[in-house]
Design an enzyme around this catalytic site. Structure first.
Site, PDB file in Angstrom:
ATOM      1  N   ARG A  68       0.848  -1.193   0.000  1.00 57.13           N
ATOM      2  CA  ARG A  68       0.000   0.000   0.000  1.00 57.13           C
ATOM      3  C   ARG A  68       0.882   1.240   0.000  1.00 57.13           C
ATOM      4  NH1 ARG A  68      -2.695   3.122   4.554  1.00 57.13           N
ATOM      5  NH2 ARG A  68      -4.106   4.416   3.349  1.00 57.13           N
TER       6      ARG A  68
ATOM      7  N   HIS B 190      -3.044  11.024   0.475  1.00 53.73           N
ATOM      8  CA  HIS B 190      -2.556  10.780   1.835  1.00 53.73           C
ATOM      9  C   HIS B 190      -1.955  12.093   2.349  1.00 53.73           C
ATOM     10  CE1 HIS B 190      -1.196   7.341   4.665  1.00 53.73           C
ATOM     11  NE2 HIS B 190      -0.949   8.474   5.290  1.00 53.73           N
TER      12      HIS B 190
ATOM     13  N   GLU C  78      -7.522   8.422   5.902  1.00 54.97           N
ATOM     14  CA  GLU C  78      -7.839   9.059   7.179  1.00 54.97           C
ATOM     15  C   GLU C  78      -8.329  10.499   7.043  1.00 54.97           C
ATOM     16  OE1 GLU C  78      -5.077   8.672  10.327  1.00 54.97           O
ATOM     17  OE2 GLU C  78      -4.727   6.555  10.022  1.00 54.97           O
TER      18      GLU C  78
ATOM     19  N   ASN D  25      -7.760   1.528   9.568  1.00 57.71           N
ATOM     20  CA  ASN D  25      -6.493   1.665  10.296  1.00 57.71           C
ATOM     21  C   ASN D  25      -6.787   1.612  11.781  1.00 57.71           C
ATOM     22  OD1 ASN D  25      -5.505   2.235   7.749  1.00 57.71           O
ATOM     23  ND2 ASN D  25      -5.060   4.398   8.168  1.00 57.71           N
TER      24      ASN D  25
ATOM     25  N   TYR E  63      -4.794   1.702  15.730  1.00 60.45           N
ATOM     26  CA  TYR E  63      -3.590   1.791  16.574  1.00 60.45           C
ATOM     27  C   TYR E  63      -3.895   1.655  18.059  1.00 60.45           C
ATOM     28  CZ  TYR E  63      -1.055   3.262  12.431  1.00 60.45           C
ATOM     29  OH  TYR E  63      -0.487   3.281  11.186  1.00 60.45           O
TER      30      TYR E  63
ATOM     31  N   GLU F 272      -3.718  -0.251   7.922  1.00 55.91           N
ATOM     32  CA  GLU F 272      -2.585   0.109   8.790  1.00 55.91           C
ATOM     33  C   GLU F 272      -2.797  -0.462  10.176  1.00 55.91           C
ATOM     34  OE1 GLU F 272      -1.739   4.330   9.171  1.00 55.91           O
ATOM     35  OE2 GLU F 272      -2.033   4.595   7.017  1.00 55.91           O
TER      36      GLU F 272
HETATM   37  C1  GCO Z   1      -1.863   7.826  10.067  1.00 54.89           C
HETATM   38  C2  GCO Z   1      -1.246   7.724   8.760  1.00 54.89           C
HETATM   39  C3  GCO Z   1       0.175   7.265   8.794  1.00 54.89           C
HETATM   40  C4  GCO Z   1       0.900   7.420  10.098  1.00 54.89           C
HETATM   41  C5  GCO Z   1       0.673   6.254  11.027  1.00 54.89           C
HETATM   42  C6  GCO Z   1       1.425   6.347  12.345  1.00 54.89           C
HETATM   43  O1  GCO Z   1      -2.558   6.924  10.462  1.00 54.89           O
HETATM   44  O2  GCO Z   1      -1.630   8.800  10.769  1.00 54.89           O
HETATM   45  O3  GCO Z   1      -1.980   7.038   7.817  1.00 54.89           O
HETATM   46  O4  GCO Z   1       0.659   8.107   7.807  1.00 54.89           O
HETATM   47  O5  GCO Z   1       2.253   7.560   9.899  1.00 54.89           O
HETATM   48  O6  GCO Z   1      -0.668   6.176  11.333  1.00 54.89           O
HETATM   49  O7  GCO Z   1       1.036   7.505  13.028  1.00 54.89           O
END
Ligand code: GCO
Length: 479
Positions: free
Chosen positions: A104, A148, A193, A319, A321, A384
């Site tokens: 990606r 992006h 995002e 995505n 985290y 992600e």
């Molecule tokens: C985001 C982006 C990435 C970041 C990653 C880590 O999610 O902010 O898509 O470009 O680098 O998430 O923060």
């Protein structure tokens, strides 16, 4: 009950882990992923390419922002980054070595349209043809994001995302790129995002273009949604093979206190963050957050937008985290009418990654099941997931990043569990293939599977996590 007790209560509801002995074969099967699962890794143009004014590229809002003193940690910029504009063959070698099934990456809009309008810049286009051919030759499917975050500065000068015309510009760009690269690329996402680039760019001011204007920000969210649908149609019109979706970051919203007010605030914030950039495309309307009698004016909504904004997305990228912690804030101090929340990113009660984000794998499962309720039968890909850990090479040039391996193993376990629960997840992309420019944090946070020597020769060195991920891919499972 405090938050920690809530977590313990929900953990107790989990199915018991498979035991040892005769269950070993079962465990093995449990850890296997479906045949054809798309193991991937991700990057983004501004974070890796460098070459910021090579071959006719125009400036983006990130070039301007990074060149403004005080915006980025240590005064860093993406002028060189990983220099992938010149070293993409080294990136392709990493892709091949990992055995990735999907890579990606994103296209830099101002590399292709230096002023954000008009014909494509041939030299920029040639770069993406060469890069895409190298990805294909390395055995991976190109999975390409149109936007992006690197808006051509010329479009910001005309108002940026709060200006509705930016959606038409995005659609023009999408159509030209689809016609030029549609012979090589089928799998597209229009936006990455939109929550982050509108919130941080126009509301919080921490990302480019650094504006803090809550009302302009709301208009930016509407332009992004219009741009998604218009870009979707333009890509499909330009390339019959195109399968077009979008990428959203999602997260569980945890009430700060177990009170009705904080629970309601968390639910509001979930509508505003997790659904705001999907529901309009899928249903023609926004989730309820803004005061109903003011919603249209606040968004700049025009008659007919209920049709214009719809797009029957072919797939959805998510995505993940960490989690948010949300509290009710009747004073409305964040400036968004009706939102009335205070929210913190990554501040749960668990251990943290090196950039301070709470590690909460169970939240991944929870949000995937939740989002599936909205996206239905559409294929989902994890576009992600990953963690910042800043280990450096030891004397033998090895990078021992076992916490990243633990993070990925635990999060992949939750993906596997969501698949077993019926969520149609077709792929997983680790963020990131290699260390890169981490936005406002510059080069202080390393998310890569490969270490990049930013202060030296920019060489890429596989970390322990790279070798671990290569084995996961080879066996199509966690083992
Ligand atoms: C985001 C982006 C990435 C970041 C990653 C880590 O999610 O902010 O898509 O470009 O680098 O998430 O923060």
């Amino acid at each position: 009950m405090d938050r920690r007790q809530l977590l313990l209560a929900s953990a107790a509801a989990l199915p018991a882990a498979a035991g040892p002995g005769p269950a070993a074969a079962k465990t093995q099967a449990h850890r296997a992923f479906p045949p054809g699962f798309l193991w991937g890794a991700a990057t983004a143009a501004y974070q890796v390419e460098g070459g910021w004014r090579d071959d006719g590229k125009g400036p983006s809002i990130w070039d301007s922002f990074a060149h403004t003193p005080g915006r980025i940690a240590e005064g860093a910029t993406g002028d060189v980054a990983c220099d992938s504009y010149h070293r993409y063959r080294e990136d392709a070698a990493l892709i091949r070595r990992l055995g990735l099934k999907s890579y990606r990456y994103s296209l830099s809009w101002p590399r292709l349209q230096p002023d954000g309008r008009g014909p494509l810049n041939d030299k920029g286009l040639d770069y993406y043809k060469r890069l895409t051919d190298a990805v294909l030759a390395a055995g991976a499917r190109p999975s390409v994001t149109l936007y992006h975050w690197d808006l051509p500065q010329a479009l910001e000068d005309q108002g940026g995302w709060p200006n509705r015309d930016t959606a038409a510009r995005l659609a023009e760009y999408a159509g030209l790129v689809g016609a030029a690269l549609g012979d090589r690329i089928d799998h597209w996402a229009v936006l990455n995002e939109p929550k982050t680039f509108t919130h941080l760019g126009y509301w919080q001011g921490a990302h480019a273009p650094g504006r803090k204007e809550p009302l302009a920000f709301l208009k930016a969210t509407h332009t992004a949604n219009l741009g998604l649908a218009m870009g979707y149609r333009a890509l499909k019109a330009a390339s019959g093979r195109a399968r077009v979706g979008t990428v959203c970051d999602v997260a569980p919203m945890l009430p700060r206190k177990d009170t009705p007010a904080d629970r309601a605030a968390a639910a509001r914030y979930a509508r505003f963050l997790n659904r705001w950039f999907l529901e309009p495309a899928l249903t023609g309307a926004y989730p309820r957050v803004l005061p109903p009698d003011r919603e249209k004016a606040l968004l700049g909504w025009r008659d007919g937008d209920e049709t214009l904004i719809r797009a029957d997305l072919d797939h959805v990228g998510l995505n993940y985290y960490t989690s948010w912690t949300v509290a009710d804030d009747p004073s409305g101090s964040n400036g968004v009418p009706g939102l009335n929340t205070l929210a913190d990113w990554g501040t749960g009660p668990h251990a943290k990654t090196d950039n301070g984000w709470d590690i909460y794998p169970q939240g991944f499962y929870d949000i995937l099941v939740d989002m599936h309720g909205l996206t239905g039968a559409r294929p989902i890909e994890i576009t992600e997931n990953g963690a910042s850990y800043n280990m450096r090479p030891d004397a033998g040039h090895h990078i021992h990043d076992s916490p990243r391996i633990d993070y990925l193993r635990n999060h992949l376990g939750e993906v596997r569990r969501a698949i077993a629960a019926g969520v149609p997840i077709k792929g997983f992309h680790c963020w990131s293939l290699m260390d890169n420019f981490e936005w406002a944090a510059g080069y202080t946070q390393r998310f890569g599977l490969a270490y990049v020597d930013f202060k030296g020769d920019l060489s890429r060195t596989p970390k322990d996590s790279f070798l671990w991920y290569r084995d996961v891919i080879a066996r199509n499972g966690l083992g």
